[in-house]
Design a protein around this motif. Structure first.
Motif, mmCIF file in Angstrom:
data_model
loop_
_atom_site.group_PDB
_atom_site.id
_atom_site.type_symbol
_atom_site.label_atom_id
_atom_site.label_comp_id
_atom_site.label_asym_id
_atom_site.label_seq_id
_atom_site.Cartn_x
_atom_site.Cartn_y
_atom_site.Cartn_z
ATOM 1 N N VAL A 1 -26.055 14.618 -11.310
ATOM 2 C CA VAL A 1 -25.674 13.206 -11.096
ATOM 3 C C VAL A 1 -25.789 13.007 -9.361
ATOM 4 N N PRO A 2 -26.969 12.482 -9.052
ATOM 5 C CA PRO A 2 -27.349 12.513 -7.766
ATOM 6 C C PRO A 2 -26.540 11.479 -7.094
ATOM 7 N N ARG A 3 -25.891 10.449 -7.740
ATOM 8 C CA ARG A 3 -25.303 9.598 -6.967
ATOM 9 C C ARG A 3 -23.815 9.269 -7.538
ATOM 10 N N GLY A 4 -23.097 10.312 -7.559
ATOM 11 C CA GLY A 4 -21.933 10.185 -8.167
ATOM 12 C C GLY A 4 -20.792 9.367 -7.423
ATOM 13 N N GLY A 5 -20.204 8.723 -7.902
ATOM 14 C CA GLY A 5 -19.373 7.724 -7.156
ATOM 15 C C GLY A 5 -17.993 8.137 -6.693
ATOM 16 N N PRO A 6 -17.258 7.426 -6.025
ATOM 17 C CA PRO A 6 -15.973 7.904 -5.393
ATOM 18 C C PRO A 6 -15.058 8.523 -6.584
ATOM 19 N N SER A 7 -14.422 9.422 -6.162
ATOM 20 C CA SER A 7 -13.383 10.025 -7.078
ATOM 21 C C SER A 7 -12.078 10.446 -6.506
ATOM 22 N N GLY A 8 -11.813 10.061 -5.331
ATOM 23 C CA GLY A 8 -10.389 10.422 -4.740
ATOM 24 C C GLY A 8 -9.297 9.586 -5.362
ATOM 25 N N GLY A 9 -8.312 10.358 -5.369
ATOM 26 C CA GLY A 9 -7.134 10.132 -6.318
ATOM 27 C C GLY A 9 -6.167 9.785 -5.654
ATOM 28 N N ASP A 10 -5.183 8.986 -6.005
ATOM 29 C CA ASP A 10 -3.819 8.534 -5.351
ATOM 30 C C ASP A 10 -2.946 9.481 -4.976
ATOM 31 N N GLY A 11 -2.188 9.509 -3.921
ATOM 32 C CA GLY A 11 -1.043 10.039 -3.752
ATOM 33 C C GLY A 11 0.419 9.925 -4.732
ATOM 34 N N GLY A 12 1.034 10.885 -4.940
ATOM 35 C CA GLY A 12 2.022 10.770 -5.677
ATOM 36 C C GLY A 12 3.207 9.817 -4.981
ATOM 37 N N LYS A 13 4.044 9.221 -5.817
ATOM 38 C CA LYS A 13 5.250 8.676 -5.116
ATOM 39 C C LYS A 13 6.166 9.580 -4.615
ATOM 40 N N GLY A 14 6.855 9.342 -3.700
ATOM 41 C CA GLY A 14 8.149 9.890 -3.172
ATOM 42 C C GLY A 14 9.332 10.005 -3.815
ATOM 43 N N GLY A 15 10.069 11.101 -3.894
ATOM 44 C CA GLY A 15 11.377 11.229 -4.895
ATOM 45 C C GLY A 15 12.450 10.196 -4.405
ATOM 46 N N ASP A 16 13.159 9.771 -5.046
ATOM 47 C CA ASP A 16 14.410 8.675 -4.924
ATOM 48 C C ASP A 16 15.474 9.532 -4.820
ATOM 49 N N VAL A 17 16.678 9.064 -4.020
ATOM 50 C CA VAL A 17 17.739 9.483 -3.909
ATOM 51 C C VAL A 17 18.834 8.757 -4.786
ATOM 52 N N TYR A 18 19.605 9.332 -5.558
ATOM 53 C CA TYR A 18 20.773 8.492 -6.314
ATOM 54 C C TYR A 18 22.062 9.114 -5.875
ATOM 55 N N LEU A 19 23.019 8.429 -6.314
ATOM 56 C CA LEU A 19 24.476 9.027 -6.123
ATOM 57 C C LEU A 19 25.090 8.652 -7.528
ATOM 58 N N GLN A 20 25.830 9.787 -8.103
ATOM 59 C CA GLN A 20 26.304 9.674 -9.508
ATOM 60 C C GLN A 20 27.740 10.228 -9.678
ATOM 61 N N ALA A 21 28.564 9.444 -10.347
ATOM 62 C CA ALA A 21 29.980 9.677 -10.336
ATOM 63 C C ALA A 21 30.163 10.639 -11.670
ATOM 64 N N ASP A 22 30.905 11.786 -10.963
ATOM 65 C CA ASP A 22 31.149 12.754 -11.737
ATOM 66 C C ASP A 22 32.725 13.148 -11.823
ATOM 67 N N PRO A 23 33.178 13.083 -13.491
ATOM 68 C CA PRO A 23 34.726 13.088 -13.510
ATOM 69 C C PRO A 23 35.211 14.411 -13.183
ATOM 70 N N GLY A 24 34.244 15.402 -13.006
ATOM 71 C CA GLY A 24 34.780 16.741 -12.718
ATOM 72 C C GLY A 24 35.209 17.009 -11.155
ATOM 73 N N PRO B 1 -18.300 -4.752 -5.710
ATOM 74 C CA PRO B 1 -19.636 -4.867 -5.971
ATOM 75 C C PRO B 1 -20.415 -4.566 -4.838
ATOM 76 N N THR B 2 -20.035 -4.676 -3.607
ATOM 77 C CA THR B 2 -21.023 -4.520 -2.291
ATOM 78 C C THR B 2 -20.816 -3.185 -1.453
ATOM 79 N N ASP B 3 -19.495 -2.320 -2.024
ATOM 80 C CA ASP B 3 -19.447 -1.313 -1.390
ATOM 81 C C ASP B 3 -19.053 -0.171 -2.573
ATOM 82 N N ARG B 4 -20.034 0.327 -3.203
ATOM 83 C CA ARG B 4 -19.965 1.493 -4.125
ATOM 84 C C ARG B 4 -19.633 2.631 -3.533
#
Length: 330
Positions: free
Chosen positions: A28-51, A132-135
């Motif tokens: 495959v002499p002209r393999g195309g781009p294969s760079g993957g995306d970065g993962g989303k950062g984790g969220d912070v939640y607050l949760q009410a705990d009856p204990g 189409p113009t930038d492979r």
């Protein structure tokens, strides 16, 4: 020690970076781009705990940070998302943004969860930029940083009935007789230094929660004594029980007026709540005179005489309070 105010810093995870990569395979002499995306950062939640009942868990830890998203990889492999974190807080916690002063959440139900800091978006890899113009694009994005916030957590206890009165009026003794709560009881003012909750059982399967707060003194609404710090813990109650000591030597009228004035000046809906006047310590010899004076001062003479020592009048009081709680909120 009772902790009901804390300030914490929450940091959501940053997004992972996208990468620049190309296919490199035999024949495959002209393999195309294969760079993957970065993962989303984790969220912070607050949760009410009856204990949980206080914010003491935040005494030594003030910073909470979610996981960062992983970077993208070749072969169009995307980075994993950052790990979310869920911070447990007591039911009744009010969350405010330090910089804006706005209420971000009011956690009044067990299990209620709110997002307080959103993780950053992951950057796109070069495979996303093919045109189409930038492979064979040689650019990728960095991940975005996660949100950072300073939050004030303020606990307002959830109870059905709140006990108010002067120091040493007999509120703690009353709570200890009506529930399994064991507040400190002694014959001197300000024995109670923190709010105490107790579950009062009426019948099988029927109960309500009662809260005892430190005694009020003149000027409590402005910070005198301990009342100002803890009056907010009865803001959510449906009924207030004003406990007045009618034993000899007590000025029952002044006691009534002082507490009523402090509730009025504090505001926040306390003066409008249904209120029941309870005459305590009727077992003390000579208390009949104070009881008569109190009844004459209360509109309609509706006073409930009780004794936390002998138990006199307690069963009728509990059933009356249960009936008041069954009435719809006005």
């Amino acid at each position: 020690m009772f902790f009901d105010r804390v300030r914490i810093r929450v940091q959501a995870g940053g997004g992972g970076n996208g990468i620049i990569a190309f296919r490199r395979e035999k024949y495959v002499p002209r393999g195309g781009p294969s760079g993957g995306d970065g993962g989303k950062g984790g969220d912070v939640y607050l949760q009410a705990d009856p204990g949980l009942w206080t914010l003491i868990d935040f005494r030594y830890r003030h910073t909470y940070q979610a996981g960062r998203g992983q970077h993208g990889q070749g072969k169009n492999m995307h980075g994993a998302g950052g790990e979310d974190i869920v911070i447990k807080v007591p039911v009744g916690t009010v969350v405010r943004d330090v910089h804006t002063g706005e209420v971000a959440a009011d956690l009044t139900e067990a299990g209620q969860q709110v997002l307080v800091a959103r993780g950053g978006r992951g950057g796109r890899g070069n495979a996303r930029f093919v045109t189409p113009t930038d492979r064979a694009p040689r650019r990728a994005e960095e991940g975005q940083p996660g949100e950072e916030r300073w939050l004030d957590l303020e606990l307002k206890l959830l109870a059905d009935v709140g006990l108010v009165g002067l120091p040493n009026a007999g509120k703690s003794t009353l709570l200890s007789r009506l529930s399994a709560a064991r507040p400190k009881i002694a014959d001197y003012p300000f024995t109670t230094l923190a709010p105490v909750l107790g579950v009062v059982k009426v019948d099988y399967g029927v109960s309500f929660v009662m809260a005892d707060i430190p005694g009020l003194i003149a000027g409590a609404h402005a910070g005198a004594g301990l009342g100002h710090e803890f009056l907010r813990h009865i803001e959510r109650t449906r009924v207030l029980v004003q406990v007045v000591d009618v034993s000899p030597g007590q000025d029952v009228v002044a006691s009534m007026v002082t507490v009523e004035r402090e509730l009025e000046l504090y505001g926040h809906g306390l003066p409008e709540k249904p209120r029941l006047v309870v005459a305590s310590k009727i077992d003390v010899p000579g208390a009949e005179e104070g009881l008569a004076i109190l009844a004459a001062h209360v509109p309609g003479g509706h006073v409930w005489p009780v004794s936390g020592v002998t138990g006199a009048g307690l069963e009728d009081l509990v059933r009356h309070l249960a009936g008041m709680l069954k009435e719809p909120l006005r």
